[in-house]
Design an enzyme around this catalytic site. Structure first.
Site: not given
Ligand code: CAA
Length: 273
Positions: A79, A124, A127, A147
């Site tokens: 998400a 998500g 999921e 999460e």
């Molecule tokens: N939401 C919003 N933006 C996101 C995102 C997310 N879930 N995942 C990645 N992005 C964005 C980053 O902020 C980044 O944006 P900028 O270039 O503007 O800074 C861009 O995508 C590229 O990401 P990274 O620079 O972080 O890329 P990376 O290769 O270094 O890392 C990654 C990749 C490991 C996927 C890392 O981006 C990450 O950890 N993302 C979050 C993953 C996460 O925690 N997901 C769970 C979300 S909570 C959820 O889903 C709740 C639910 O159950 C509904």
């Protein structure tokens, strides 16, 4: 029947198979509210094109749906954290219900849904993959429910469905640790059915979809409905449901055609009814 207007998802159809590609490159295809609403609209459109529905009658029958992500790095990175971070409890619950509603619509879609996971399937994203019927993954796929590292819990059905794929103890470990797992481990624990090189992922998903399409779409849809229904039923009730549905199929066009084709040693021409 016009396709819905979509900005963050591409909808393509080919040879009776629809493909929905999540495409928000700036956020690794993370799910914001707009994307969730678009997916909901796209699923309504796909359902209208199932065998026996109005859209199918117009010559645009869709028998299988494939979900994938744009680019070579991410299926869905979860998400959208930036959109979510300032929500209050009420807005958080509404957001979870929106995502859960979409994941339930995937599960209840009459057509089988294949998740073609081409990179990150986190939060998500994981999921939504486990709301599909099964998962095909590329070698660079990464799955996880991270999460707890954000101070929240899975909100789009992960706590409910992950154990159905990998068993409760593994689901608990993955959810409590937030550990990300690679494709080979996903294959080993039964999360992914197959792992293939990235370039082969969509061709392989198409092949599996075409294997499904050789069969009666009506019988495939009934199998899916039954497998959804019997999940939580006591065994005797589940067996009763199976026998009722089995019996109800006799006399249908596809049942007669499938069995006559076998008897006459020819290929069946199913109509989906
Ligand atoms: N939401 C919003 N933006 C996101 C995102 C997310 N879930 N995942 C990645 N992005 C964005 C980053 O902020 C980044 O944006 P900028 O270039 O503007 O800074 C861009 O995508 C590229 O990401 P990274 O620079 O972080 O890329 P990376 O290769 O270094 O890392 C990654 C990749 C490991 C996927 C890392 O981006 C990450 O950890 N993302 C979050 C993953 C996460 O925690 N997901 C769970 C979300 S909570 C959820 O889903 C709740 C639910 O159950 C509904």
């Amino acid at each position: 029947m016009d396709q819905p207007k979509l900005e963050n998802i591409l909808l393509e159809t080919k040879d009776g198979v629809a493909t929905l590609t999540f495409s928000r490159p700036k956020a690794l295809n993370a799910l914001n509210e707009q994307t969730l609403r678009e997916l909901k609209a796209a699923l309504v459109w796909v359902e209208q094109h199932a065998a026996g529905r109005e859209g199918a009658a117009q010559g645009e029958q869709i028998d299988v749906l494939i979900l994938t992500g744009a680019g070579e790095k991410s299926f869905i990175a979860g998400a959208d954290i930036l959109e979510m971070k300032d929500k209050d409890p009420e807005a958080g619950e509404i957001f979870a219900r929106l995502g859960q509603g979409v994941s339930r619509a995937l599960e209840l879609l009459p057509q089988p849904v294949i998740a073609a996971v081409n990179g990150f399937a986190l939060g998500g994203g994981c999921e939504f993959a486990i709301a599909c019927d099964f998962i095909l993954a590329s070698e660079n796929a990464v799955f996880g429910q991270p999460e707890v590292a954000l101070g929240i819990i899975p909100g789009f059905g992960g706590s409910v469905r992950l154990g159905r794929f990998v068993g409760q103890p593994r689901a608990r470990e993955l959810i409590y640790t937030g550990r990300k797992i690679k494709a080979d481990e996903a294959l080993r624990i039964g999360l992914a059915n197959q792992v293939v090189p990235l370039a082969q992922l969509l061709p392989r998903a198409q092949e599996v979809a075409q294997e499904i399409r050789k069969n009666s779409p009506m019988a495939v849809a009934k199998s899916k409905r039954l497998m959804n229904q019997i999940y939580t039923m006591p065994i005797d009730q589940a067996l009763r449901e199976e026998s009722l549905l089995f019996g109800g199929i006799f006399g249908s066009y596809d049942q007669r055609e499938g069995m006559n084709a076998f008897a006459e040693k020819r290929k069946a021409a199913f109509r989906g009814e």
